[in-house]
Design a protein around this motif. Sequence first.
Motif, PDB file in Angstrom:
ATOM      1  N   ARG A 153       0.834  -1.217   0.000  1.00  0.00           N
ATOM      2  CA  ARG A 153       0.000   0.000   0.000  1.00  0.00           C
ATOM      3  C   ARG A 153       0.860   1.254   0.000  1.00  0.00           C
ATOM      4  O   ARG A 153       0.435   2.300  -0.475  1.00  0.00           O
ATOM      5  N   ARG A 154       2.061   1.143   0.545  1.00  0.00           N
ATOM      6  CA  ARG A 154       2.955   2.303   0.484  1.00  0.00           C
ATOM      7  C   ARG A 154       3.315   2.593  -0.982  1.00  0.00           C
ATOM      8  O   ARG A 154       3.405   3.736  -1.392  1.00  0.00           O
ATOM      9  N   HIS A 155       3.533   1.528  -1.760  1.00  0.00           N
ATOM     10  CA  HIS A 155       3.956   1.694  -3.155  1.00  0.00           C
ATOM     11  C   HIS A 155       2.795   1.953  -4.106  1.00  0.00           C
ATOM     12  O   HIS A 155       2.991   2.478  -5.195  1.00  0.00           O
ATOM     13  N   VAL A 156       1.597   1.488  -3.721  1.00  0.00           N
ATOM     14  CA  VAL A 156       0.441   1.591  -4.631  1.00  0.00           C
ATOM     15  C   VAL A 156      -0.662   2.357  -3.916  1.00  0.00           C
ATOM     16  O   VAL A 156      -1.296   1.844  -2.998  1.00  0.00           O
ATOM     17  N   GLN A 157      -0.876   3.580  -4.326  1.00  0.00           N
ATOM     18  CA  GLN A 157      -1.872   4.425  -3.679  1.00  0.00           C
ATOM     19  C   GLN A 157      -3.044   4.680  -4.614  1.00  0.00           C
ATOM     20  O   GLN A 157      -2.941   4.518  -5.821  1.00  0.00           O
ATOM     21  N   MET A 158      -4.141   5.082  -4.016  1.00  0.00           N
ATOM     22  CA  MET A 158      -5.372   5.262  -4.787  1.00  0.00           C
ATOM     23  C   MET A 158      -5.864   6.705  -4.656  1.00  0.00           C
ATOM     24  O   MET A 158      -5.785   7.292  -3.576  1.00  0.00           O
ATOM     25  N   VAL A 159      -6.354   7.263  -5.755  1.00  0.00           N
ATOM     26  CA  VAL A 159      -7.061   8.549  -5.713  1.00  0.00           C
ATOM     27  C   VAL A 159      -8.497   8.257  -6.147  1.00  0.00           C
ATOM     28  O   VAL A 159      -8.717   7.719  -7.233  1.00  0.00           O
ATOM     29  N   PHE A 160      -9.449   8.590  -5.288  1.00  0.00           N
ATOM     30  CA  PHE A 160     -10.832   8.200  -5.539  1.00  0.00           C
ATOM     31  C   PHE A 160     -11.597   9.263  -6.322  1.00  0.00           C
ATOM     32  O   PHE A 160     -11.180  10.418  -6.425  1.00  0.00           O
ATOM     33  N   GLN A 161     -12.754   8.807  -6.821  1.00  0.00           N
ATOM     34  CA  GLN A 161     -13.607   9.670  -7.631  1.00  0.00           C
ATOM     35  C   GLN A 161     -14.156  10.851  -6.830  1.00  0.00           C
ATOM     36  O   GLN A 161     -14.200  11.965  -7.323  1.00  0.00           O
ATOM     37  N   ASP A 162     -14.566  10.567  -5.589  1.00  0.00           N
ATOM     38  CA  ASP A 162     -15.270  11.589  -4.813  1.00  0.00           C
ATOM     39  C   ASP A 162     -14.358  12.160  -3.725  1.00  0.00           C
ATOM     40  O   ASP A 162     -14.217  11.565  -2.657  1.00  0.00           O
ATOM     41  N   PRO A 163     -13.743  13.312  -3.973  1.00  0.00           N
ATOM     42  CA  PRO A 163     -12.822  13.852  -2.972  1.00  0.00           C
ATOM     43  C   PRO A 163     -13.532  14.263  -1.695  1.00  0.00           C
ATOM     44  O   PRO A 163     -12.932  14.298  -0.625  1.00  0.00           O
ATOM     45  N   TYR A 164     -14.848  14.548  -1.782  1.00  0.00           N
ATOM     46  CA  TYR A 164     -15.607  14.947  -0.588  1.00  0.00           C
ATOM     47  C   TYR A 164     -15.698  13.773   0.378  1.00  0.00           C
ATOM     48  O   TYR A 164     -15.559  13.923   1.583  1.00  0.00           O
TER      49      TYR A 164
END
Length: 341
Positions: A90-101
Amino acid sequence: MSDTRALVEVDGVTKTYRTRRNGRWQLVRAVRGVSFRIPSQHIVALVGESGSGKSTMAKLVTAVERPDHGHIVFDGRPIEEWRRNLREYRRHVQMVFQDPYAALNPLNTVRYAISRPLVNYRRLSQGALEAEIRRILETVHLTPVDEFLEKLPFELSGGQLQRVVTARALASQPRLIVADEPVSMLDVSIRAEILRLLDELRSREGVSILYITHDLISARMLADDIVVLYRGTVVEEGAASTVAKAPRHPYTQLLLRSIPNPWAPPEETAVDLSRIDRVSDEGGCVFRARCPQAMERCAEAVPRLTAVGGQQRVACWLYDRAEAGENAPEGGQPSALRPGN
Ligand code: SF4
């Protein structure tokens, strides 16, 4: 020049879910035999409508789900090996989600949101922590930094929130960011800014990005390569500039024609994909129930990905040698997107 060694290799991955509908259990094949690779410092876009399997692929690559069949390799090691130390993965593979709220705790300041991964993954000292929070906020262009550090999520715009979420993902110094529809909930005016930011992160921070989207145009703006998914299978893949500009598969062509063009003449209205019938497509080509060019053969067998020039590949009988004659390429090059090539 960027290193083109594969950071991620996805090879023949299949994922089936068991769901209950109208009191009966059903098998939903979310992803079927999907293969692609993400070279280091590359951006690969997975493009498709809702139900195409792109979000399932995001869960598989981030190790949230396990594939039923097939393999995923990250940095030369099978994902099953990484599972023994998921924290490191998880340190190497991060996620940015659709809903920042929804991605941020409404009670936590920007400073706190970014400090958590710095403490958890990098164990920075107090002095180094402050300097790194500032550096990361500057990287995502939340400046002057002092104006943002103590802000709560409700005090920020959608674009600023998505920058905070991206900054938080960057804090662990990941090698891969999986960005799941990161601009679809933002105003049109700020989508391009966030896409530019992701592109900057690739070159300045050296991350690779798996960009998940239904939008072929943003995929062309951001990605090096595009993989088009339809009902869990890859129907077209290749360099982003080629696939988005001159798509060969009838589905990708419909995706392109479904994008409203305000400058098009009135007779050229955009195709409304949701209005095209979704008849059962068991057997044969997965797209045949909606395909305007379907032939008898399309119901009989599943077309395989075939090179149609350069690194573009299409799964469609229109490009099969026997069907297409001179249109089929003579010994087309294998795609850079395919594992093993
Ligand atoms: Fe259409 Fe047949 Fe090609 Fe499928 S194989 S996309 S149904 S022409």
